[in-house]
Design a protein around this motif. Structure first.
Motif, short mmCIF file in Angstrom:
data_model
loop_
_atom_site.label_atom_id
_atom_site.label_comp_id
_atom_site.label_asym_id
_atom_site.label_seq_id
_atom_site.Cartn_x
_atom_site.Cartn_y
_atom_site.Cartn_z
N GLU A 44 0.83 -1.21 0.00
CA GLU A 44 0.00 0.00 0.00
C GLU A 44 0.87 1.26 0.00
O GLU A 44 0.59 2.22 -0.73
N GLN A 47 2.36 1.76 -3.46
CA GLN A 47 1.44 2.36 -4.43
C GLN A 47 1.19 3.83 -4.11
O GLN A 47 1.09 4.67 -5.01
N ARG A 48 1.10 4.15 -2.82
CA ARG A 48 0.88 5.56 -2.44
C ARG A 48 2.09 6.41 -2.86
O ARG A 48 1.93 7.52 -3.37
N ASP A 270 -5.62 8.65 -0.75
CA ASP A 270 -4.35 8.20 -0.17
C ASP A 270 -4.46 6.86 0.56
O ASP A 270 -3.63 6.52 1.39
N THR A 271 -5.50 6.09 0.27
CA THR A 271 -5.64 4.75 0.85
C THR A 271 -5.92 3.76 -0.27
O THR A 271 -6.67 4.06 -1.20
N MET A 272 -5.33 2.60 -0.15
CA MET A 272 -5.49 1.58 -1.19
C MET A 272 -6.75 0.75 -0.92
O MET A 272 -6.99 0.32 0.21
N GLN A 273 -7.54 0.57 -1.95
CA GLN A 273 -8.78 -0.20 -1.84
C GLN A 273 -8.85 -1.20 -2.98
O GLN A 273 -8.27 -0.99 -4.06
N THR A 287 -5.46 3.40 -5.71
CA THR A 287 -5.18 4.52 -4.81
C THR A 287 -5.28 5.80 -5.62
O THR A 287 -4.84 5.83 -6.78
N TYR A 288 -5.87 6.84 -5.05
CA TYR A 288 -5.92 8.11 -5.76
C TYR A 288 -5.54 9.23 -4.80
O TYR A 288 -5.66 9.11 -3.58
#
Length: 625
Positions: A44, A47-48, A270-273, A287-288
């Protein structure tokens, strides 16, 4: 219902294995959860950080374009030339060909802008518009143009913002560039702002154009190096800026659903889903984040499988290690349980190897049940001594019981054979009486001769059986008697292999089958036929004799009753009491059971063509000597 284990070793093995396995699985589960959570957090964060680097790169490019526009707006040289030549004026229109001074200053201004562009690759084109539509361009197009300012895509929003920048994505066909640079499939990023003089009066618009491929070059490189990576960039109005393709590419069709997730606030930044790709239905991690500089939203999507590849590899390794550990636990549990129960198994094997011959041999019980390694476990020694004492009592009881059983079996066999004798006499005296009434004197003489021979056979003691050849000779004499009575109405044949004639069988085992066929098989009109056949299986060490007639067959109820009697006899704990009346098939079956035990065989069937087939059999060497 509680499960019961077959042996003590199985019980210990199961309990030890269960305890060790449960403990190992709990430790392995906690360790896996910790490692999986760590890998997920690092994925996570990876990716962030990728999204942050993309936002930072785009901000840098836009800031360069913004600084370029600010340099033009606040440049004294640009202000001087712009107010003198491009500001609104009353009178005739000036041109560079009619005014050499205008030409000189215009080219000087273009050279200044080109110098800025070439030194930093900040933009592809810089345009300055006045309110009347005059445009001065530098970059891909250098010169002047007259355009309809109100038709430019950014005109309304730029004028409303009154000096604040406006960023838009423009297609090449919408650019006022007559040199062929503005291709319809080549997009540009446009940054515009209102240009004001020293009195803050709007004089025109400054436009900075940068090739979108150059602006998003870093994103292209990232995706080229990772086929499972997908990046989207949208502005504040949710207009797609990247990917650059303006076509409704099927591979980007899921973009709109991703944007909807963000706009509905069901997906915090800012969080991975985890989401499902609407096109391929594959699992994606997304993540966006939104840039504070441009207000652009950058969406980063990666295949869940590729992003968590290390987690998947760790899971496979973890499963393999867990299975190996479980196998080791099972082996250790087996060795421990075997070690604990080994003395008991030794005693059990000694007891199991002790057979009937050992009990009859008179061997000393102390030597018979002696452990190979005495004294290893005190409880086992005590158990062995106790069993030796019990065995001494068992041996005496066993010998007494065996003698009683042998006498009882011999008595029953003799009783059954004696029951056949009066039965035989009764039937044949009846036959002689019938023949006398019919005046068959010569036949009576022959009949009596055969009967005399048959009486000698059945009066001979036969507790140990007779060769099958003698039993068959007795059967032939019986059928000769029947032939005398019925003449040509009766036909019979014997087909017995020679090697079968030497096996020992109980007396009066086959003739009652023939007598039964004569009694119940002559219900139809003659001729009556009897076939006596035999076969022997050398591999299984068994023999069979088949008696067939062509009569009407047995009644189904009677057949079912006798077969039920035979099946029930498999569960007998002792032979039933016998009666004189109603001998025949049941008598034969009981004698077979006494003689051959579990190897005894009897089958009765009605033939499809008519008649009955009765099959009896046993082992070549009888069980009871």
């Amino acid at each position: 219902m509680r499960y019961r284990f077959g042996t003590l070793q199985q019980s210990l093995f199961a309990y030890y294995s269960a305890v060790f396995i449960i403990f190992s699985l709990i430790v392995a589960g906690l360790l896996y959860v910790f490692l999986a959570s760590d890998i997920r957090q690092r994925s996570e964060e990876q990716q962030r950080q990728l999204g942050v680097s993309i936002v930072s790169n785009l901000d840098q490019e836009v800031v360069k374009m913004n600084n370029f526009s600010m340099n033009i707006v606040y440049s004294n040289l640009v202000k001087e030339h712009f107010s003198h030549y491009l500001a609104p004026a009353e009178g005739s229109e000036q041109t560079m060909t009619s005014d050499p001074a205008l030409y000189k200053d215009t080219t000087t201004l273009i050279d200044v802008i080109l110098a800025i562009i070439s030194s930093s690759n900040t933009a592809k084109q810089a345009n300055i518009y006045d309110v009347n539509g005059k445009m001065l361009g530098a970059g891909a197009f250098n010169g002047q143009l007259s355009v309809d300012l109100t038709q430019r895509p950014w005109y309304k929003e730029t004028w409303e913002r009154s000096g604040w920048r406006v960023i838009q994505l423009l297609e090449g066909g919408a650019l006022p560039i007559p040199t062929g640079e503005g291709k319809s499939d080549q997009p540009y990023i446009s940054l515009t702002r209102v240009y004001k003089d020293g009195n803050y009066v709007s004089q025109g618009v400054v436009e900075i154009l940068q090739d979108a491929g150059t602006l998003f070059q870093h994103l292209n490189e990232l995706q080229a190096n990772n086929n499972d990576l997908r990046i989207y960039v949208v502005d504040e109005q949710n207009t797609r800026l990247y990917p650059l393709s303006s076509d409704a590419d099927a591979s980007q069709a899921g973009y709109f659903d991703d944007v909807d997730l963000i706009q509905n606030l069901s997906f915090p930044p800012d969080t991975m889903q985890e989401i499902t790709d609407p096109l391929s239905q594959s699992k994606q991690m997304m993540t966006y984040m939104t840039s504070q500089e441009t207000r652009w939203t950058v969406i980063v999507m990666q295949s869940k499988h590729s992003l968590f590849a290390s987690l998947n590899r760790m899971a496979v390794m973890f499963i393999g290690a867990t299975l190996a550990t479980l196998m080791l636990i099972l082996v250790l549990s087996y060795l421990i349980s075997k070690r604990v129960t080994l003395p008991l198994h030794r005693l059990q094997r000694i007891i199991q190897k002790t057979g009937e011959n050992d009990l009859l041999s008179g061997q000393d019980s102390g030597q018979l049940f002696k452990l190979e390694h005495p004294g290893s476990i005190r409880e086992m020694d005590e158990l062995n001594d106790t069993f030796i004492r019990l065995n001494q009592q068992l041996l005496q009881s066993f010998q007494d019981r065996l003698a009683m059983k042998s006498q009882e079996t011999e008595a029953r066999l003799l009783a059954l054979q004696s029951q056949m004798n009066p039965h035989f006499l009764y039937n044949n005296i009846t036959n002689i009486s019938i023949m006398a009434e019919e005046g068959m004197n010569e036949q009576i003489v022959a009949f009596c001769t055969n009967i005399a021979s048959m009486l000698r056979y059945i009066s001979t003691p036969g507790k140990n059986g007779v060769p099958l050849s003698q039993e068959l000779d007795y059967c032939e004499r019986y059928l000769e008697c029947m032939k005398i009575r019925f003449e040509d109405d009766l036909h019979y044949e014997f087909h017995i292999p020679e090697e079968m004639k030497y096996i020992q069988v109980p007396m009066l085992m086959v003739q009652p089958l023939l007598e039964n066929a004569m009694k119940y098989g002559l219900g139809d009109s003659p001729p009556w036929r009897l076939n006596i056949t035999g076969d022997m299986d050398a591999v299984q060490q068994t023999w069979q004799i088949h008696v067939e007639d062509n009569g009407p067959g047995m009644e189904p109820e009677a057949l079912a009753k006798i077969m039920h009697y035979i099946e029930q006899s498999q569960e007998w704990e002792r032979m039933p009491d016998l009666e004189i009346n109603g001998m025949g098939l049941k008598n034969i079956w009981v004698r077979l059971k006494l003689w051959y035990g579990t190897a005894a065989h009897m089958q009765i069937t009605n033939k499809p063509s008519g008649g009955v087939q009765i099959t009896i059999g046993g082992s070549i060497r009888k069980e009871h000597d």
